[in-house]
Enzyme design. Structure first.
Site, PDB file in Angstrom:
ATOM      1  CG  ASN A 210      -0.245  -0.014   2.503  1.00 27.07           C
ATOM      2  OD1 ASN A 210       0.416   0.961   2.851  1.00 27.07           O
ATOM      3  ND2 ASN A 210      -0.325  -1.131   3.232  1.00 27.07           N
ATOM      4  CG  ASP A 279      -7.101  -4.704   6.734  1.00 21.92           C
ATOM      5  OD1 ASP A 279      -6.556  -4.639   7.852  1.00 21.92           O
ATOM      6  OD2 ASP A 279      -7.708  -3.757   6.214  1.00 21.92           O
ATOM      7  CE  LYS A 289       8.198 -12.964 -13.660  1.00 20.82           C
ATOM      8  NZ  LYS A 289       8.975 -12.534 -14.806  1.00 20.82           N
ATOM      9  N   PRO A 305      -3.800 -11.175  11.034  1.00 21.48           N
ATOM     10  CG  PRO A 305      -1.924 -11.651  12.346  1.00 21.48           C
ATOM     11  CD  PRO A 305      -2.505 -11.859  10.973  1.00 21.48           C
ATOM     12  CG  ASP A 306      -6.590  -5.390  14.146  1.00 20.36           C
ATOM     13  OD1 ASP A 306      -5.764  -4.777  14.855  1.00 20.36           O
ATOM     14  OD2 ASP A 306      -7.481  -4.808  13.491  1.00 20.36           O
ATOM     15  CB  ILE A 307      -0.630  -5.818  14.873  1.00 16.64           C
ATOM     16  CG1 ILE A 307      -0.195  -6.743  13.726  1.00 16.64           C
ATOM     17  CG2 ILE A 307       0.486  -5.640  15.896  1.00 16.64           C
ATOM     18  CD1 ILE A 307       0.920  -6.199  12.859  1.00 16.64           C
ATOM     19  CG  PHE A 323      -2.460   6.630  13.248  1.00 19.31           C
ATOM     20  CD1 PHE A 323      -1.712   6.519  14.411  1.00 19.31           C
ATOM     21  CD2 PHE A 323      -2.398   7.810  12.526  1.00 19.31           C
ATOM     22  CE1 PHE A 323      -0.914   7.565  14.853  1.00 19.31           C
ATOM     23  CE2 PHE A 323      -1.605   8.862  12.958  1.00 19.31           C
ATOM     24  CZ  PHE A 323      -0.864   8.741  14.119  1.00 19.31           C
ATOM     25  CE  LYS A 341      -8.867  -2.029  14.631  1.00 19.83           C
ATOM     26  NZ  LYS A 341      -7.735  -2.081  13.694  1.00 19.83           N
TER      27      LYS A 341
HETATM   28  N1  CTP Z   1      -3.966  -2.394  12.267  1.00 24.47           N
HETATM   29  C1  CTP Z   1      -3.236  -3.466  12.780  1.00 24.47           C
HETATM   30  N2  CTP Z   1      -3.299  -4.668  12.187  1.00 24.47           N
HETATM   31  C2  CTP Z   1      -4.055  -4.870  11.092  1.00 24.47           C
HETATM   32  C3  CTP Z   1      -4.785  -3.789  10.552  1.00 24.47           C
HETATM   33  C4  CTP Z   1      -4.722  -2.568  11.164  1.00 24.47           C
HETATM   34  O1  CTP Z   1      -2.553  -3.286  13.791  1.00 24.47           O
HETATM   35  N3  CTP Z   1      -4.071  -6.062  10.527  1.00 24.47           N
HETATM   36  C5  CTP Z   1      -3.936  -1.105  12.952  1.00 24.47           C
HETATM   37  C6  CTP Z   1      -3.219   0.009  12.208  1.00 24.47           C
HETATM   38  O2  CTP Z   1      -1.862   0.065  12.562  1.00 24.47           O
HETATM   39  C7  CTP Z   1      -3.980   1.245  12.652  1.00 24.47           C
HETATM   40  C8  CTP Z   1      -5.357   0.741  12.946  1.00 24.47           C
HETATM   41  O3  CTP Z   1      -5.241  -0.674  13.090  1.00 24.47           O
HETATM   42  O4  CTP Z   1      -3.469   1.759  13.867  1.00 24.47           O
HETATM   43  C9  CTP Z   1      -6.417   1.036  11.957  1.00 24.47           C
HETATM   44  O5  CTP Z   1      -6.084   0.606  10.690  1.00 24.47           O
HETATM   45  P1  CTP Z   1      -7.104   0.794   9.485  1.00 24.47           P
HETATM   46  O6  CTP Z   1      -6.520   0.164   8.268  1.00 24.47           O
HETATM   47  O7  CTP Z   1      -7.561   2.218   9.410  1.00 24.47           O
HETATM   48  O8  CTP Z   1      -8.360   0.005   9.983  1.00 24.47           O
HETATM   49  P2  CTP Z   1      -8.728  -1.494   9.991  1.00 24.47           P
HETATM   50  O9  CTP Z   1      -8.798  -1.933  11.391  1.00 24.47           O
HETATM   51  O10 CTP Z   1      -7.857  -2.274   9.073  1.00 24.47           O
HETATM   52  O11 CTP Z   1     -10.214  -1.431   9.441  1.00 24.47           O
HETATM   53  P3  CTP Z   1     -10.732  -1.131   7.959  1.00 24.47           P
HETATM   54  O12 CTP Z   1      -9.610  -1.480   7.007  1.00 24.47           O
HETATM   55  O13 CTP Z   1     -11.925  -1.997   7.828  1.00 24.47           O
HETATM   56  O14 CTP Z   1     -11.077   0.340   7.909  1.00 24.47           O
END
Ligand code: CTP
Length: 399
Positions: A210, A279, A289, A305-307, A323, A341
């Site tokens: 990204n 995500d 390749k 995983p959502d860290i 953020f 969260k």
């Molecule tokens: N974050 C994380 N791990 C993930 C995704 C997000 O730790 N797998 C954290 C980011 O570092 C940030 C926050 O979650 O602090 C929000 O990230 P954002 O991409 O805005 O939101 P998401 O939780 O991914 O939700 P969405 O994409 O549905 O808006």
């Protein structure tokens, strides 16, 4: 313990448009426990009234040098002795020139000459005036004379130009004043910051990534370091120089970032998740390749995983800051993320249209359970300092 508690701050206000921020600065210094007396130059009085500054400081405002009445109250020598720190904010190009050349022809200049306290200036002027050779020469002289220089920041200016010369925001100045008294606002604290994008491999030469540049996270790591914290920066692939004095751990994918963050936060007081973590990742990255031998190609993605949520769910959790980068309904989505969260604070920003990713400037809204605060558009460095100051305040309040 707040580093500014009971400290005597002599605030000198000189005649620039940024003087309108002086009352807010006085309030913020007093919120941090400082005792503030204000000295106003004649030119400053054209921008902000003595009455306003008297009301917010709870003290008479000092203006005249050669006045029997003023000298029989608290004269320039007493003021100079009273101060633990003299802060000139805003400091105009003219005042910098007078300071650099040793003038003592008004009360503020005389106080600066007479005091043995550390002296700091927060320059504020039009970008052209700041870049001017004479201003830069005076600046070098002041630095040689051990004057601390706070800022300036770059950004849009009252005169309509964009460039360097904006005064730092009041909260940043408070944090920098606190740092002068040995203990920065985060001294003795451990802070972990995640930054940048993650790259999720599709095959050995391709990945899903990204547009995160990492600049915000790097600026936050730097600001935390400046505030006295021991800082670990866990960063995805970016093209930025390491911030000085910060331990940097480089990772590539979300899974690697998760492992690095979870082990770093085990002993941390604060976690700031600025990384734009992917995500989803390819379910089965190809070992070789992928050849273009098909008309269409689908790549199956599975959730990462959502860290941030994992950090917030730890039994011994740090003060957890997230953020939220959104293109629409920014505040509503951010507040939902704050709640879902279980964060202590979330910094929300709009991405797209020249804001957010890949830019130098940004604007943030900070939200916490029960409140919120706007940080107006400014450089990422300035926003990072303001965010760190807010985190430090909330951490101290929590005890
Ligand atoms: N974050 C994380 N791990 C993930 C995704 C997000 O730790 N797998 C954290 C980011 O570092 C940030 C926050 O979650 O602090 C929000 O990230 P954002 O991409 O805005 O939101 P998401 O939780 O991914 O939700 P969405 O994409 O549905 O808006």
């Amino acid at each position: 313990m707040n580093a500014l508690a009971n400290k005597h701050i002599l605030l000198g206000v000189t005649g620039g448009i940024a003087a309108y921020k002086a009352p807010e600065l006085v309030r913020r210094l007093r919120d941090a426990g400082a005792d503030v007396r204000v000295v106003l130059t004649d030119a400053a009085a054209a921008f902000v009234t003595p009455l306003t500054l008297q009301a917010v400081s709870g003290r008479p405002v000092h203006q005249a040098l050669l006045s029997a009445e003023a000298e029989s109250g608290m004269g320039h020598i007493e003021l100079a002795r009273w101060a633990d720190l003299i802060l000139i904010a805003p400091a105009t190009a003219d005042f910098m020139a007078r300071l650099a050349h040793g003038f003592a022809d008004d009360l503020l200049a005389a106080c600066c000459r007479a005091s043995r306290a550390p002296l700091a200036i927060a320059p504020a002027m039009n970008a052209g005036m700041w870049e001017n050779a004479a201003t830069q020469r005076n600046l070098r002289q002041l630095v040689d004379d051990a004057v601390r220089v706070f800022g300036p920041a770059s950004g849009s200016q009252a005169c309509g130009e964009v460039g360097e010369g904006r005064m730092l925001e009041p909260l940043e100045l408070v944090a920098l004043c606190a740092a002068q008294f040995g203990a920065g606002a985060l001294a003795g604290r451990r802070v972990v910051v995640s930054a940048g994008p993650t790259f999720e491999d599709i095959d050995p030469v391709r990945f899903i990534g990204n547009r995160s540049s990492g600049r915000m996270g790097y600026a936050i790591a730097q600001a935390a370091r400046e505030a006295g914290a021991e800082v670990t920066l866990v960063t995805g692939p970016v093209a930025l120089a390491d911030p000085s004095g910060v331990a940097v751990q480089r990772v590539r994918s979300a899974l690697q970032m998760r492992d690095a963050v979870l082990s770093a936060v085990a002993t941390a007081d604060v976690y700031v998740g600025t990384a734009a973590v992917a995500d989803y990742r390819p379910a089965a990255p190809a070992g070789r390749k992928i050849k273009k031998d098909r008309d269409a190609l689908s790549v199956e993605l599975i959730r990462n995983p959502d860290i941030l949520s994992e950090v917030a769910a730890l039994q011994r959790r740090p003060f957890t800051v997230g953020f939220a980068a959104e293109t629409d309904d920014v505040l509503a989505y951010a507040r939902r993320k704050l709640d879902d969260k279980r964060l202590d604070l979330i910094a929300a920003n709009t991405v797209g249209a020249g804001l957010g990713f890949e830019t130098d400037d940004n604007a943030l809204t900070l939200l916490w359970p029960g409140g919120q605060r706007e940080l107006a558009r400014a450089s990422k460095a300035a926003l990072a300092r303001a965010l760190i100051a807010e985190i430090a305040e909330r951490l101290h309040a929590r005890g």
